[in-house]
Scaffold this motif. Structure first.
Motif, PDB file in Angstrom:
ATOM      1  N   GLY A 108       0.817  -1.203   0.000  1.00 57.81           N
ATOM      2  CA  GLY A 108       0.000   0.000   0.000  1.00 57.81           C
ATOM      3  C   GLY A 108       0.850   1.252   0.000  1.00 57.81           C
ATOM      4  O   GLY A 108       0.516   2.251  -0.660  1.00 57.81           O
ATOM      5  N   ASN A 109       1.964   1.219   0.721  1.00 59.62           N
ATOM      6  CA  ASN A 109       2.889   2.351   0.734  1.00 59.62           C
ATOM      7  C   ASN A 109       3.537   2.547  -0.636  1.00 59.62           C
ATOM      8  O   ASN A 109       3.699   3.679  -1.108  1.00 59.62           O
ATOM      9  N   VAL A 110       3.890   1.444  -1.278  1.00 59.84           N
ATOM     10  CA  VAL A 110       4.506   1.532  -2.608  1.00 59.84           C
ATOM     11  C   VAL A 110       3.489   2.019  -3.630  1.00 59.84           C
ATOM     12  O   VAL A 110       3.802   2.835  -4.505  1.00 59.84           O
ATOM     13  N   ALA A 111       2.241   1.533  -3.532  1.00 61.30           N
ATOM     14  CA  ALA A 111       1.191   1.971  -4.455  1.00 61.30           C
ATOM     15  C   ALA A 111       0.958   3.477  -4.335  1.00 61.30           C
ATOM     16  O   ALA A 111       0.803   4.186  -5.337  1.00 61.30           O
ATOM     17  N   HIS A 112       0.958   3.976  -3.095  1.00 61.57           N
ATOM     18  CA  HIS A 112       0.785   5.417  -2.882  1.00 61.57           C
ATOM     19  C   HIS A 112       1.955   6.190  -3.486  1.00 61.57           C
ATOM     20  O   HIS A 112       1.769   7.207  -4.161  1.00 61.57           O
TER      21      HIS A 112
END
Length: 205
Positions: A108-112
């Motif tokens: 989720g952090n990478v997607a953001h």
């Protein structure tokens, strides 16, 4: 899942093992814009295999996996490095946006981070970023899946409001009745898939 593993074994026998590729096709057939699924902390994206049967039949699906798994390739040293690598990967499949990204846990952090960089690349948010120096702010919306049974044995759950300083658009939370590490199980995956399919249908109207 069994079919996916059988295909994997067949590829290994043919000398074409793609188990640790960075970009992994999970469902190629379809006419809709692909959904790119970023791995959790373990680095593998095979957990998303069960998602495709709950999405629109025409929905294409790809997984992104970390470099360095199985001793293949050099591990990313920063999220920024990983972000740029994954953006380069998805552009091989889809040169132009809009892009659909899905991240689980660490993913989720990478997607953001990918959403922020992709937005900056098309210039939609550059003037605001210059004036506020908010390089980690994304102006779009976030559809947030939360495991309601908690992250670990403490029962703690992630509060979607923690993302509010970094997302200027709406944050819509969708509770999933499972533990944090159980989101790829058949029941939770069906729930997530139905919610994503409904959201895509709404966007395409």
């Amino acid at each position: 899942m069994i079919a996916g593993l059988a295909q994997q074994l067949s590829q290994e026998e043919d000398g074409q093992d793609d188990t640790f590729d960075v970009l992994v096709p999970l469902k190629l057939n379809g006419s809709l814009t692909p959904l790119f699924c970023i791995h959790l902390g373990l680095g593998l994206s095979r957990g998303y295999l069960g998602l495709s049967k709950h999405l629109h039949p025409e929905q294409r699906l790809y997984g992104l996996q970390a470099r360095g798994i199985g001793g293949i390739g050099k591990m990313a040293e920063t999220i920024e490095e990983m972000t740029q690598d994954y953006i380069d990967q998805i552009r091989h499949v889809q040169p132009h946006g809009p892009y659909h990204l899905l991240g689980w846990s660490f993913g989720g952090n990478v997607a953001h981070s990918m959403a922020v960089e992709l937005e900056k690349a098309v210039g939609l948010n550059n003037s605001k970023l210059r004036s506020e120096y908010a390089t980690s702010t994304y102006s779009g919306d976030m559809f947030f899946f939360r495991a309601t049974a908690g992250f670990d044995d403490t029962g703690a759950v992630v509060d979607p409001e923690e993302w509010m300083p970094y997302v200027q658009g709406n944050i819509e939370a969708h509770g999933v009745e499972c533990g944090h590490m159980e989101m790829d199980k058949p029941g939770p995956m069906a729930d997530i898939g139905r919610a994503i399919a409904a959201r895509f249908e709404k966007l395409q109207q």
